[in-house]
Design a protein around this motif. Structure first.
Motif, mmCIF file in Angstrom:
data_model
loop_
_atom_site.group_PDB
_atom_site.id
_atom_site.type_symbol
_atom_site.label_atom_id
_atom_site.label_comp_id
_atom_site.label_asym_id
_atom_site.label_seq_id
_atom_site.Cartn_x
_atom_site.Cartn_y
_atom_site.Cartn_z
ATOM 1 N N THR A 105 0.846 -1.194 0.000
ATOM 2 C CA THR A 105 0.000 0.000 0.000
ATOM 3 C C THR A 105 0.880 1.241 0.000
ATOM 4 O OG1 THR A 105 -1.665 -1.183 1.299
ATOM 5 C CG2 THR A 105 -1.827 1.214 1.246
ATOM 6 N N ALA A 106 0.523 2.207 -0.851
ATOM 7 C CA ALA A 106 1.249 3.484 -0.873
ATOM 8 C C ALA A 106 0.941 4.237 0.411
ATOM 9 C CB ALA A 106 0.840 4.296 -2.094
ATOM 10 N N GLU A 107 1.983 4.520 1.199
ATOM 11 C CA GLU A 107 1.792 5.189 2.495
ATOM 12 C C GLU A 107 2.040 6.685 2.435
ATOM 13 O OE1 GLU A 107 4.238 3.136 5.351
ATOM 14 O OE2 GLU A 107 2.779 1.509 5.544
ATOM 15 N N SER A 108 2.993 7.117 1.609
ATOM 16 C CA SER A 108 3.233 8.553 1.477
ATOM 17 C C SER A 108 3.711 8.878 0.072
ATOM 18 C CB SER A 108 4.233 9.058 2.522
ATOM 19 O OG SER A 108 5.534 8.583 2.249
ATOM 20 N N PHE A 109 3.497 10.121 -0.307
ATOM 21 C CA PHE A 109 3.777 10.597 -1.658
ATOM 22 C C PHE A 109 4.684 11.817 -1.545
ATOM 23 C CE2 PHE A 109 -0.293 8.576 -1.362
ATOM 24 C CZ PHE A 109 -0.378 7.769 -2.487
ATOM 25 N N THR A 110 5.826 11.771 -2.200
ATOM 26 C CA THR A 110 6.740 12.914 -2.221
ATOM 27 C C THR A 110 6.736 13.475 -3.634
ATOM 28 O OG1 THR A 110 8.113 11.921 -0.500
ATOM 29 C CG2 THR A 110 9.097 13.703 -1.787
ATOM 30 N N TRP A 111 6.185 14.672 -3.759
ATOM 31 C CA TRP A 111 6.047 15.337 -5.054
ATOM 32 C C TRP A 111 7.277 16.223 -5.255
ATOM 33 C CZ3 TRP A 111 1.679 13.746 -7.579
ATOM 34 C CH2 TRP A 111 0.704 13.147 -6.789
ATOM 35 N N HIS A 112 8.163 15.833 -6.172
ATOM 36 C CA HIS A 112 9.349 16.630 -6.496
ATOM 37 C C HIS A 112 8.912 17.669 -7.527
ATOM 38 C CE1 HIS A 112 11.920 13.726 -4.370
ATOM 39 N NE2 HIS A 112 11.090 12.825 -4.860
ATOM 40 N N THR A 113 8.901 18.932 -7.106
ATOM 41 C CA THR A 113 8.315 19.982 -7.937
ATOM 42 C C THR A 113 9.225 20.436 -9.071
ATOM 43 O OG1 THR A 113 9.164 21.674 -6.433
ATOM 44 C CG2 THR A 113 6.932 20.843 -6.008
ATOM 45 N N GLY A 114 10.521 20.169 -8.965
ATOM 46 C CA GLY A 114 11.436 20.565 -10.031
ATOM 47 C C GLY A 114 11.946 21.980 -9.913
ATOM 48 N N ASP A 115 11.539 22.702 -8.874
ATOM 49 C CA ASP A 115 12.078 24.053 -8.668
ATOM 50 C C ASP A 115 12.807 24.101 -7.320
ATOM 51 O OD1 ASP A 115 10.041 24.129 -6.793
ATOM 52 O OD2 ASP A 115 8.999 25.835 -7.674
ATOM 53 N N ALA A 116 13.244 25.284 -6.939
ATOM 54 C CA ALA A 116 14.077 25.431 -5.741
ATOM 55 C C ALA A 116 13.344 25.099 -4.443
ATOM 56 C CB ALA A 116 14.634 26.856 -5.673
#
Length: 192
Positions: A105-116
């Motif tokens: 099960t996916a427990e957490s999501f880390t969204w890499h935004t691509g900016d600083a």
């Protein structure tokens, strides 16, 4: 019991009747300390640590990052992120003859935004407009965003009680590249 030897030699003071074929039992039972042995401990059910080593090698899905508006974004208008990929996965593996069912099960999501600003960490996969929960504002430029998912799991061994896999693993989804444009107002002559 003893078995007759081909050379007719007596064993521990006993000898078979002359002419007894080799391999024929003779004499009384001898207690040599042998006993029945429980071999259960020789192949115990897989431990949580053993299941975790398999869990880390499973082909977990790489969740795809979706963004809105599709295509180019605009400064001053937040970009909405979400994933519509499946967030649970079931695997059945054989570990030393035991059937082990692992429910990831996916427990957490880390969204890499691509900016600083780096990343946004959430416990939900987001949603598209108008139910969005994950937004990020950008300056004008080109960006590549992607999603890292942290997976946890439970397991059962031969339909036993469910137990937690002791540890997590991660997958990185493919990047999505988009431009964020600066909208500029332009005065026009309404009579042209």
């Amino acid at each position: 019991m003893r078995l007759a030897q081909g050379d007719g030699i007596a064993v521990e003071g006993q000898a078979p009747t002359p002419g007894t074929p080799s391999g024929t039992p003779f004499g009384g039972w001898i207690n040599d300390g042998g006993a029945c042995i429980d071999i259960t401990d020789l192949n115990p059910p897989p431990s949580g640590a053993e299941v975790f080593s398999y869990f880390q090698r499973l082909p977990l899905p790489q969740l795809t990052t979706q963004h809105q508006p599709p295509g180019d974004g605009l400064t001053g208008l937040p970009v909405i992120f979400y994933t519509d990929s499946p967030t649970t996965q079931t695997f059945t593996v054989d570990i030393r003859g035991f059937s082990v069912v692992i429910e990831a099960t996916a427990e957490s999501f880390t969204w890499h935004t691509g900016d600083a600003t780096g990343q946004i960490i959430t416990t939900d996969p987001g949603a598209p407009y108008p139910d969005q929960t994950i937004e990020h504002s950008y300056r004008s430029g080109t960006y590549a965003a992607y999603l890292t998912v942290t997976w946890g799991a439970t397991f059962t061994v031969d339909s036993s009680a469910e137990a937690d896999v002791p540890g997590t693993t991660t997958t990185d989804g493919p990047p999505v590249t988009f431009d964020v444009l600066q909208a500029r107002p332009v005065l026009t002559n309404p009579y042209d």
